[in-house]
Design a protein around this motif. Sequence first.
Motif, PDB file in Angstrom:
ATOM      1  N   GLN A 148       0.969  -1.182   0.152  1.00 49.70           N
ATOM      2  CA  GLN A 148      -0.014  -0.017  -0.006  1.00 49.70           C
ATOM      3  C   GLN A 148       0.866   1.287  -0.056  1.00 49.70           C
ATOM      4  OE1 GLN A 148      -2.514  -1.401   3.770  1.00 49.70           O
ATOM      5  NE2 GLN A 148      -3.723   0.012   2.521  1.00 49.70           N
ATOM      6  N   ASP A 198      -0.363   4.869  -0.696  1.00 47.78           N
ATOM      7  CA  ASP A 198      -1.453   4.817   0.254  1.00 47.78           C
ATOM      8  C   ASP A 198      -0.903   5.289   1.551  1.00 47.78           C
ATOM      9  OD1 ASP A 198      -4.216   4.472   0.390  1.00 47.78           O
ATOM     10  OD2 ASP A 198      -3.505   2.739   1.656  1.00 47.78           O
ATOM     11  N   ASN A 207      -7.801   0.198   5.103  1.00 49.61           N
ATOM     12  CA  ASN A 207      -8.968   0.865   4.186  1.00 49.61           C
ATOM     13  C   ASN A 207      -9.468  -0.091   3.450  1.00 49.61           C
ATOM     14  OD1 ASN A 207      -6.765   0.759   2.453  1.00 49.61           O
ATOM     15  ND2 ASN A 207      -6.571   2.987   2.733  1.00 49.61           N
ATOM     16  N   ASP A 208     -10.082   0.252   2.524  1.00 49.72           N
ATOM     17  CA  ASP A 208     -10.892  -0.696   1.160  1.00 49.72           C
ATOM     18  C   ASP A 208      -9.554  -1.192   0.597  1.00 49.72           C
ATOM     19  OD1 ASP A 208     -13.412  -0.118   2.190  1.00 49.72           O
ATOM     20  OD2 ASP A 208     -13.833   1.403   0.578  1.00 49.72           O
ATOM     21  N   LEU A 209      -8.538  -0.324   0.226  1.00 45.43           N
ATOM     22  CA  LEU A 209      -7.529  -0.889  -0.512  1.00 45.43           C
ATOM     23  C   LEU A 209      -6.922  -2.004  -0.002  1.00 45.43           C
ATOM     24  CD1 LEU A 209      -5.624  -0.720  -3.034  1.00 45.43           C
ATOM     25  CD2 LEU A 209      -4.248   1.040  -1.606  1.00 45.43           C
ATOM     26  N   TRP A 221      -8.148  -4.365   2.319  1.00 43.04           N
ATOM     27  CA  TRP A 221      -9.098  -5.499   2.249  1.00 43.04           C
ATOM     28  C   TRP A 221      -9.351  -5.862   0.925  1.00 43.04           C
ATOM     29  CZ3 TRP A 221      -9.069  -7.872   6.581  1.00 43.04           C
ATOM     30  CH2 TRP A 221      -9.141  -7.214   7.603  1.00 43.04           C
ATOM     31  N   SER A 222      -8.970  -5.069  -0.238  1.00 43.39           N
ATOM     32  CA  SER A 222      -9.062  -5.692  -1.208  1.00 43.39           C
ATOM     33  C   SER A 222      -7.813  -6.720  -1.870  1.00 43.39           C
ATOM     34  CB  SER A 222      -8.799  -4.601  -2.415  1.00 43.39           C
ATOM     35  OG  SER A 222      -7.533  -4.120  -2.549  1.00 43.39           O
ATOM     36  N   PHE A 223      -7.118  -6.930  -0.902  1.00 46.37           N
ATOM     37  CA  PHE A 223      -5.908  -7.882  -0.964  1.00 46.37           C
ATOM     38  C   PHE A 223      -6.438  -9.340  -0.479  1.00 46.37           C
ATOM     39  CE2 PHE A 223      -3.258  -4.516  -2.017  1.00 46.37           C
ATOM     40  CZ  PHE A 223      -2.380  -4.960  -3.031  1.00 46.37           C
ATOM     41  N   GLU A 224      -7.659  -9.359   0.377  1.00 46.75           N
ATOM     42  CA  GLU A 224      -8.111 -10.369   0.814  1.00 46.75           C
ATOM     43  C   GLU A 224      -8.659 -11.739   0.225  1.00 46.75           C
ATOM     44  OE1 GLU A 224     -10.925 -11.225   4.967  1.00 46.75           O
ATOM     45  OE2 GLU A 224     -11.769  -9.884   3.376  1.00 46.75           O
ATOM     46  N   LYS A 232      -7.058 -12.378  -2.669  1.00 43.31           N
ATOM     47  CA  LYS A 232      -5.657 -13.189  -2.970  1.00 43.31           C
ATOM     48  C   LYS A 232      -4.771 -13.732  -2.053  1.00 43.31           C
ATOM     49  CE  LYS A 232      -4.476  -9.562  -6.678  1.00 43.31           C
ATOM     50  NZ  LYS A 232      -3.441  -8.609  -6.921  1.00 43.31           N
TER      51      LYS A 232
END
Length: 147
Positions: free
Chosen positions: A119, A125, A130-132, A134-137, A139
């Motif tokens: 990040q 970042d 943040n949302d960024l 959790w977007s890796f969850e 993967k």
Amino acid sequence: MIKGIKRGMKKKSKTMSSAAKLKRTITRQCSVKRKYSTTYKDIKKYFKEFNRVVFKNKLSAFGDVLIKDLTREKCMGQVVTMEWKRKGTRFYKLEMEPSYKSKRDFLDTLIHEMVHLYQMQNLGDSGTHNDLFWSFEPKVQKIGLRL
């Protein structure tokens, strides 16, 4: 015909994705529930594997890695940012606990801190949850770990 294969037809090969292979390895290594002692060798080994599979080798290594007691900070691992505004440089240091309840806890913590590093280092970042982040969850779950 050769053992059920018709002439001219190729046999389909079953190849596992690198994420599936890594998940299988992690599952095997984490099957025993016992206390795990952190080593620099394992940090380096798993950083390399996670970087290849999850981050497509786009993550630069931490500037420094420390194994130290983090009970005062109330965390299991952390990325510390050192910034020199005069020189315009930034340095990221990984700090990990000397021991974890299990190897899975160690691996979950390492991948968690690697997402924070990605990040900050690659996307500019803040490195918060943040949302960024959790977007890796998805993967991370593909390799059998949790954020």
